[in-house]
Design a protein around this motif. Structure first.
Motif, PDB file in Angstrom:
ATOM      1  N   GLU A 189       0.821  -1.212   0.000  1.00 37.25           N
ATOM      2  CA  GLU A 189       0.000   0.000   0.000  1.00 37.25           C
ATOM      3  C   GLU A 189       0.858   1.267   0.000  1.00 37.25           C
ATOM      4  N   ILE A 190       2.107   1.129   0.371  1.00 36.13           N
ATOM      5  CA  ILE A 190       3.003   2.273   0.477  1.00 36.13           C
ATOM      6  C   ILE A 190       3.496   2.744  -0.888  1.00 36.13           C
ATOM      7  N   ILE A 191       3.274   1.963  -1.940  1.00 32.28           N
ATOM      8  CA  ILE A 191       3.847   2.278  -3.254  1.00 32.28           C
ATOM      9  C   ILE A 191       3.399   3.657  -3.756  1.00 32.28           C
ATOM     10  N   GLY A 192       2.091   3.936  -3.717  1.00 29.70           N
ATOM     11  CA  GLY A 192       1.583   5.222  -4.204  1.00 29.70           C
ATOM     12  C   GLY A 192       2.193   6.412  -3.480  1.00 29.70           C
ATOM     13  N   PRO A 193       2.088   6.474  -2.141  1.00 28.13           N
ATOM     14  CA  PRO A 193       2.701   7.592  -1.414  1.00 28.13           C
ATOM     15  C   PRO A 193       4.208   7.679  -1.623  1.00 28.13           C
ATOM     16  N   ALA A 194       4.886   6.522  -1.752  1.00 29.19           N
ATOM     17  CA  ALA A 194       6.341   6.534  -1.954  1.00 29.19           C
ATOM     18  C   ALA A 194       6.700   7.153  -3.299  1.00 29.19           C
ATOM     19  N   ILE A 195       5.934   6.800  -4.336  1.00 27.53           N
ATOM     20  CA  ILE A 195       6.194   7.384  -5.659  1.00 27.53           C
ATOM     21  C   ILE A 195       5.987   8.896  -5.619  1.00 27.53           C
ATOM     22  N   LEU A 196       4.894   9.338  -4.999  1.00 29.05           N
ATOM     23  CA  LEU A 196       4.615  10.769  -4.913  1.00 29.05           C
ATOM     24  C   LEU A 196       5.718  11.498  -4.144  1.00 29.05           C
ATOM     25  N   ALA A 197       6.118  10.941  -3.012  1.00 29.66           N
ATOM     26  CA  ALA A 197       7.149  11.585  -2.189  1.00 29.66           C
ATOM     27  C   ALA A 197       8.478  11.657  -2.917  1.00 29.66           C
ATOM     28  N   THR A 198       8.867  10.568  -3.602  1.00 23.95           N
ATOM     29  CA  THR A 198      10.164  10.570  -4.269  1.00 23.95           C
ATOM     30  C   THR A 198      10.147  11.395  -5.557  1.00 23.95           C
ATOM     31  N   VAL A 199       8.984  11.510  -6.200  1.00 21.22           N
ATOM     32  CA  VAL A 199       8.886  12.416  -7.358  1.00 21.22           C
ATOM     33  C   VAL A 199       9.144  13.859  -6.917  1.00 21.22           C
ATOM     34  N   ILE A 200       8.523  14.250  -5.802  1.00 19.06           N
ATOM     35  CA  ILE A 200       8.724  15.608  -5.281  1.00 19.06           C
ATOM     36  C   ILE A 200      10.178  15.822  -4.867  1.00 19.06           C
ATOM     37  N   SER A 201      10.754  14.841  -4.173  1.00 21.58           N
ATOM     38  CA  SER A 201      12.144  14.987  -3.722  1.00 21.58           C
ATOM     39  C   SER A 201      13.111  15.039  -4.905  1.00 21.58           C
ATOM     40  N   THR A 202      12.830  14.252  -5.957  1.00 25.15           N
ATOM     41  CA  THR A 202      13.708  14.246  -7.125  1.00 25.15           C
ATOM     42  C   THR A 202      13.630  15.567  -7.882  1.00 25.15           C
ATOM     43  N   ILE A 203      12.423  16.080  -8.066  1.00 25.53           N
ATOM     44  CA  ILE A 203      12.268  17.378  -8.739  1.00 25.53           C
ATOM     45  C   ILE A 203      12.977  18.473  -7.955  1.00 25.53           C
ATOM     46  N   THR A 204      12.812  18.455  -6.642  1.00 29.62           N
ATOM     47  CA  THR A 204      13.484  19.440  -5.793  1.00 29.62           C
ATOM     48  C   THR A 204      14.998  19.320  -5.921  1.00 29.62           C
ATOM     49  N   ALA A 205      15.503  18.090  -5.945  1.00 29.00           N
ATOM     50  CA  ALA A 205      16.942  17.867  -6.065  1.00 29.00           C
ATOM     51  C   ALA A 205      17.479  18.372  -7.395  1.00 29.00           C
ATOM     52  N   VAL A 206      16.743  18.117  -8.481  1.00 30.48           N
ATOM     53  CA  VAL A 206      17.177  18.577  -9.805  1.00 30.48           C
ATOM     54  C   VAL A 206      17.238  20.108  -9.842  1.00 30.48           C
ATOM     55  N   ILE A 207      16.205  20.758  -9.327  1.00 29.51           N
ATOM     56  CA  ILE A 207      16.186  22.234  -9.308  1.00 29.51           C
ATOM     57  C   ILE A 207      17.354  22.769  -8.499  1.00 29.51           C
ATOM     58  N   PHE A 208      17.594  22.167  -7.336  1.00 32.88           N
ATOM     59  CA  PHE A 208      18.701  22.622  -6.486  1.00 32.88           C
ATOM     60  C   PHE A 208      20.044  22.434  -7.182  1.00 32.88           C
ATOM     61  N   CYS A 209      20.247  21.259  -7.808  1.00 32.39           N
ATOM     62  CA  CYS A 209      21.520  20.983  -8.469  1.00 32.39           C
ATOM     63  C   CYS A 209      21.775  21.930  -9.637  1.00 32.39           C
ATOM     64  N   LYS A 210      20.754  22.182 -10.447  1.00 30.30           N
ATOM     65  CA  LYS A 210      20.933  23.086 -11.587  1.00 30.30           C
ATOM     66  C   LYS A 210      21.203  24.504 -11.107  1.00 30.30           C
ATOM     67  N   PHE A 211      20.525  24.910 -10.033  1.00 33.82           N
ATOM     68  CA  PHE A 211      20.759  26.239  -9.465  1.00 33.82           C
ATOM     69  C   PHE A 211      22.199  26.336  -8.934  1.00 33.82           C
ATOM     70  N   ALA A 212      22.661  25.287  -8.247  1.00 33.31           N
ATOM     71  CA  ALA A 212      24.029  25.285  -7.718  1.00 33.31           C
ATOM     72  C   ALA A 212      25.047  25.295  -8.854  1.00 33.31           C
ATOM     73  N   GLN A 213      24.767  24.593  -9.959  1.00 36.50           N
ATOM     74  CA  GLN A 213      25.682  24.589 -11.091  1.00 36.50           C
ATOM     75  C   GLN A 213      25.809  25.969 -11.696  1.00 36.50           C
ATOM     76  N   LYS A 214      24.714  26.717 -11.758  1.00 36.67           N
ATOM     77  CA  LYS A 214      24.769  28.061 -12.299  1.00 36.67           C
ATOM     78  C   LYS A 214      25.604  28.983 -11.398  1.00 36.67           C
ATOM     79  N   LEU A 215      25.523  28.763 -10.086  1.00 39.85           N
ATOM     80  CA  LEU A 215      26.294  29.594  -9.169  1.00 39.85           C
ATOM     81  C   LEU A 215      27.789  29.310  -9.267  1.00 39.85           C
ATOM     82  N   THR A 216      28.147  28.038  -9.528  1.00 37.22           N
ATOM     83  CA  THR A 216      29.562  27.673  -9.573  1.00 37.22           C
ATOM     84  C   THR A 216      30.195  27.915 -10.931  1.00 37.22           C
ATOM     85  N   ASN A 217      29.389  28.066 -11.969  1.00 38.84           N
ATOM     86  CA  ASN A 217      29.952  28.304 -13.314  1.00 38.84           C
ATOM     87  C   ASN A 217      30.356  29.769 -13.490  1.00 38.84           C
TER      88      ASN A 217
END
Length: 217
Positions: A189-217
């Motif tokens: 039963e945890i599959i649905g909430p886990a997918i939703l939570a990790t989708v949000i965390s992954t999107i947040t991580a991608v945004i943070f990483c791209k923002f950090a790359q722009k600051l370091t370039n």
């Protein structure tokens, strides 16, 4: 962590001694040891099954095919890594294992990826240390990121670690196994909430990483 755990254990023993509950603590320790062994056996069986499926998928070319599909994603996340470098395959294997919830299977590929990233950074140090590299820096023609000091994580390592921690999971195998072990009526039963939570965390991580790359370039 060793000091912290030692402090917690000693505090519990001293507290139980003052309150006369040493027998209860002893019983709890023995029960916990028994439960830990049972849980390890259960998790070993579950992980062996899924890692076996991953091995079959690898031998059947499924992992290689998925790795090719991930090339645009890897190029987007790690623009400074050469497209044909071996680290791309290692990162892809790590990401695929994480997506399928096989954290234990992802660890070997993750360690190899970190070693390859360090080797890539060392090659950058040697290249930028040459006269040709120094001349390019002086003329403002530097097309590759400046190498970081030894013992320091570079941008690719940080991005890889963040993406590894926040990884999207389609099947949270470990959590399902834990829920099954402790008597859950519907472990999956945890599959649905886990997918939703990790989708949000992954999107947040991608945004943070791209923002950090722009600051370091």
């Amino acid at each position: 962590m060793n000091y912290l755990w030692a402090f917690m254990i000693l505090s519990g023993v001293i507290f139980s001694a003052f309150h006369g509950t040493i027998p209860a603590v002893t019983g709890a320790v023995l029960d916990s040891a028994k439960e830990a062994v049972t849980l390890c056996i259960t998790m070993t069986g579950v992980m062996s099954f899924w890692m076996g499926l991953m091995r079959i998928a690898e031998k059947g070319g499924v992992i290689a095919g998925l790795s090719r599909k991930l090339k645009p994603v890897l190029r987007f996340l790690f623009p400074q890594i050469p497209p044909e470098h071996v680290v791309n395959e290692q990162i892809a294997a790590n990401m695929i294992a994480n997506i399928f919830g096989l954290g234990w299977a992802a660890t070997p590929a993750g360690l190899k990826a970190m070693e390859s990233l360090e080797a890539l950074e060392e090659s950058r140090r040697k290249e930028m240390g040459t006269e040709n590299g120094a001349a390019k820096r002086k003329k403002g023609h530097q097309t590759k990121p400046a190498p970081v000091p030894r013992g320091t994580a570079n941008a690719e390592m940080c991005t890889f670690l963040i993406m590894n921690i926040s990884s999207l999971q389609l099947i949270p195998v470990n959590i399902i196994a834990f829920r099954s072990q402790y008597g859950s009526v519907n472990p999956a039963e945890i599959i649905g909430p886990a997918i939703l939570a990790t989708v949000i965390s992954t999107i947040t991580a991608v945004i943070f990483c791209k923002f950090a790359q722009k600051l370091t370039n």
